[in-house]
Scaffold this motif. Structure first.
Motif, mmCIF file in Angstrom:
data_model
loop_
_atom_site.group_PDB
_atom_site.id
_atom_site.type_symbol
_atom_site.label_atom_id
_atom_site.label_comp_id
_atom_site.label_asym_id
_atom_site.label_seq_id
_atom_site.Cartn_x
_atom_site.Cartn_y
_atom_site.Cartn_z
ATOM 1 N N LEU A 143 1.549 -8.180 3.914
ATOM 2 C CA LEU A 143 2.174 -7.325 4.714
ATOM 3 C C LEU A 143 2.462 -5.977 3.717
ATOM 4 N N VAL A 144 1.788 -5.045 3.341
ATOM 5 C CA VAL A 144 2.327 -3.873 2.992
ATOM 6 C C VAL A 144 3.091 -2.804 4.655
ATOM 7 N N THR A 145 4.055 -2.217 4.134
ATOM 8 C CA THR A 145 4.699 -1.824 5.331
ATOM 9 C C THR A 145 5.082 0.140 5.183
ATOM 10 N N GLY A 146 4.708 1.204 5.375
ATOM 11 C CA GLY A 146 4.368 1.934 4.846
ATOM 12 C C GLY A 146 3.577 2.754 4.188
ATOM 13 N N GLY A 147 2.575 1.711 3.981
ATOM 14 C CA GLY A 147 1.014 1.485 2.810
ATOM 15 C C GLY A 147 0.360 2.856 3.078
ATOM 16 N N ALA A 148 0.878 3.591 4.435
ATOM 17 C CA ALA A 148 0.313 4.891 4.422
ATOM 18 C C ALA A 148 0.310 6.351 3.899
ATOM 19 N N GLY A 149 1.767 5.714 3.336
ATOM 20 C CA GLY A 149 2.739 7.035 2.663
ATOM 21 C C GLY A 149 2.322 7.046 0.767
ATOM 22 N N PHE A 150 2.968 8.109 0.352
ATOM 23 C CA PHE A 150 2.139 8.039 -0.698
ATOM 24 C C PHE A 150 2.350 7.093 -2.034
ATOM 25 N N ILE A 151 3.346 6.267 -2.104
ATOM 26 C CA ILE A 151 3.376 5.733 -3.208
ATOM 27 C C ILE A 151 2.949 3.601 -2.071
ATOM 28 N N GLY A 152 3.180 3.900 -0.985
ATOM 29 C CA GLY A 152 2.630 2.222 -0.704
ATOM 30 C C GLY A 152 0.908 2.683 -0.871
ATOM 31 N N SER A 153 0.283 3.926 -0.778
ATOM 32 C CA SER A 153 -1.137 3.670 -1.042
ATOM 33 C C SER A 153 -1.031 3.238 -1.968
ATOM 34 N N HIS A 154 -0.644 3.969 -3.266
ATOM 35 C CA HIS A 154 -1.273 3.857 -4.539
ATOM 36 C C HIS A 154 -1.032 2.106 -4.928
ATOM 37 N N PHE A 155 0.085 2.220 -4.192
ATOM 38 C CA PHE A 155 0.544 0.316 -4.484
ATOM 39 C C PHE A 155 -0.828 -1.005 -3.859
ATOM 40 N N VAL A 156 -1.132 0.067 -2.506
ATOM 41 C CA VAL A 156 -2.917 -0.503 -2.032
ATOM 42 C C VAL A 156 -3.475 -0.737 -3.298
ATOM 43 N N GLU A 157 -3.508 0.749 -3.106
ATOM 44 C CA GLU A 157 -4.756 0.309 -3.989
ATOM 45 C C GLU A 157 -5.298 -0.106 -5.418
ATOM 46 N N HIS A 158 -3.882 -0.345 -6.207
ATOM 47 C CA HIS A 158 -3.308 -0.149 -7.040
ATOM 48 C C HIS A 158 -4.066 -2.351 -7.049
ATOM 49 N N MET A 159 -3.024 -2.949 -6.237
ATOM 50 C CA MET A 159 -3.402 -4.051 -6.089
ATOM 51 C C MET A 159 -4.636 -5.158 -5.527
ATOM 52 N N LEU A 160 -4.953 -4.044 -4.644
ATOM 53 C CA LEU A 160 -6.390 -4.234 -4.313
ATOM 54 C C LEU A 160 -7.354 -4.193 -5.785
ATOM 55 N N LEU A 161 -7.438 -3.474 -6.214
ATOM 56 C CA LEU A 161 -8.170 -3.416 -7.450
ATOM 57 C C LEU A 161 -7.578 -4.363 -8.944
#
Ligand code: NAD
Ligand code: TYD
Length: 370
Positions: A19-37
């Motif tokens: 669960l990534v909370t705040g995942g539509a913000g600046f760092i959170g959205s990069h984290f989601v992309e990085h982790m899925l990749l």
């Protein structure tokens, strides 16, 4: 490097789903992309309230790539809503939580801090309670170097006392203490990351770097607080994500990890670098009334995170150049906010109106008035 290889060999399985909370913000959205990749078997659920700083479109790159999109689910909601969070943790069988959700801008916290208390303190408490109830195996609380307060010399270690000085950093420090209390009191596997000033694409244009890039692109003045000599340690967003990833995978329960770029620069140096890349004159710089209680300097000792294998990889000049290019190529992303969003206009006027008008003659002389 021997240490890094050793750490990687010991890497445990990444808990999934996350669960990534705040995942539509600046760092959170990069984290989601990085982790899925980086982790092809990982599934992520994003929970985000979509405040002024959060946008679903920050996840558009992920959603455009079917192999990533199928492993992402977005939920609109508040971390302070314990029932909603509990339901989500149960339904999705969430294994670990990384909490980015926060009110994040110091200047806004100086005007009014109730949202900071509601999200950064109460929200974190509610999230911790729900995570404990549902036996989440790991909880990473994303915090900030600002909790140490202003550091005149040397570098902050994780064992240093917290001396937060703004309503924003005070609320983040409260959350750090609450997260640590859940480790001490209940044995929850909680780790804390304290990141330094982060920059890169998709940062809301209220923070120094995106504000100055977008103003410079439109020949508007760059309001530098005080003498411009305050120092921040700049960290590229992708490096920040790598640090959080290392802590999620290998961080110890109850431990704090500093994540910095080892890149201390004065605000004036950063401003001149931005103008230089865009090819605009330094006459755009406006020294304006200082931020109250403005922390003079932040600096981090990152040796503990380095022992987990963390190492910043992005050269500042290159990272800044790529960031400028991103704002130049994505004008739709920021122009609508800057020019049409009523709340942003009101914030800008309250924050900068008098500051900039007070020097309006100097501005007119330089030929760069609004
Ligand atoms: P941001 O302001 O860009 O994004 C915050 C996100 O949290 C937004 O998507 C917003 O909609 C969401 N959010 C806010 N309140 C919420 C709530 N109650 N429930 C659910 N979602 C909510 O922030 P950022 O710059 O990406 O920072 C992310 C985290 O990293 C924060 O915790 C911040 O304190 C920390 N941090 C940021 C920096 C930096 O330089 N930006 C440096 C160190 C640490
Ligand atoms: P900011 O991006 O707001 O991050 P933080 O306050 O969390 O460090 O500010 C970075 C530095 O830039 C800080 O020293 C304040 C300064 N600053 C300005 O001089 N002018 C501005 O308009 C802004 C937003 C920041």
């Amino acid at each position: 490097m021997a240490t890094t290889d050793a750490c990687l060999q010991e890497t445990p399985q990444l808990p999934t789903p996350l669960l990534v909370t705040g995942g539509a913000g600046f760092i959170g959205s990069h984290f989601v992309e990085h982790m899925l990749l980086m982790h092809p078997a990982l599934r992520i659920v994003v929970l985000d309230k979509l405040t002024y700083a959060g946008r679903k479109e920050n996840l558009a790159d992920v959603e455009a790539e079917p192999s990533l999109a199928k492993r992402l689910r977005f939920v609109h909601g508040d971390i302070a809503d314990r029932a909603l969070v509990g339901e989500l943790l149960k339904k999705e069988h969430i294994a670990a939580v990384v909490n980015f959700a926060a009110e994040t801008h110091v200047d806004r916290s100086l005007h009014e801090a109730i949202d900071f208390l509601n999200t950064d303190v109460v929200g974190v408490y509610q999230l911790l309670v729900a995570a404990r109830q549902h036996n989440v195996s790991r909880f990473v609380q994303v915090s900030t170097d600002e909790v140490y307060g202003s550091v005149e010399s040397g570098a902050s270690k994780e064992s240093d006392p917290m001396e937060p000085r703004s309503p924003y950093s005070a609320s983040k420090a409260a959350a750090d203490l609450m997260a640590l209390a859940f480790f001490t009191s209940y044995g929850m596997h909680v780790s804390i990351t304290r990141g330094s000033n982060t920059y890169g694409p998709r940062q809301f244009p209220e923070k120094l770097i995106p504000l100055f890039i977008t103003n410079a692109l439109e020949d508007r003045p760059l309001p530098l607080y005080g003498d411009g000599k305050n120092v921040r340690d700049w960290l590229h967003v992708r490096d920040h994500c790598r640090g959080i990833e290392a802590v999620l995978m290998r961080g110890e329960a109850g431990s704090i990890y500093n994540i910095g770029g080892d890149c201390g620069k004065t605000n004036l140096e950063v401003t001149e670098a931005i103008l230089n890349i865009i090819g605009k004159p330094t006459a755009l710089i406006r020294f304006v009334q200082d931020r109250p209680g403005h922390d003079r300097r932040y600096a981090l000792d990152t040796s503990r995170a380095r022992r987990l294998g963390f190492q910043p990889q992005t050269n500042f000049e290159l990272g800044l150049r790529q960031t400028v290019l991103w704002y130049r190529d994505n004008v739709d992303w920021w122009k609508s906010v800057i020019h049409q969003d009523k709340d942003f206009r009101a914030y800008y006027e309250r924050q900068y109106g008098n500051r900039l008008r007070n020097g309006v003659e100097a501005l007119a002389e330089s030929g760069h008035g609004e």
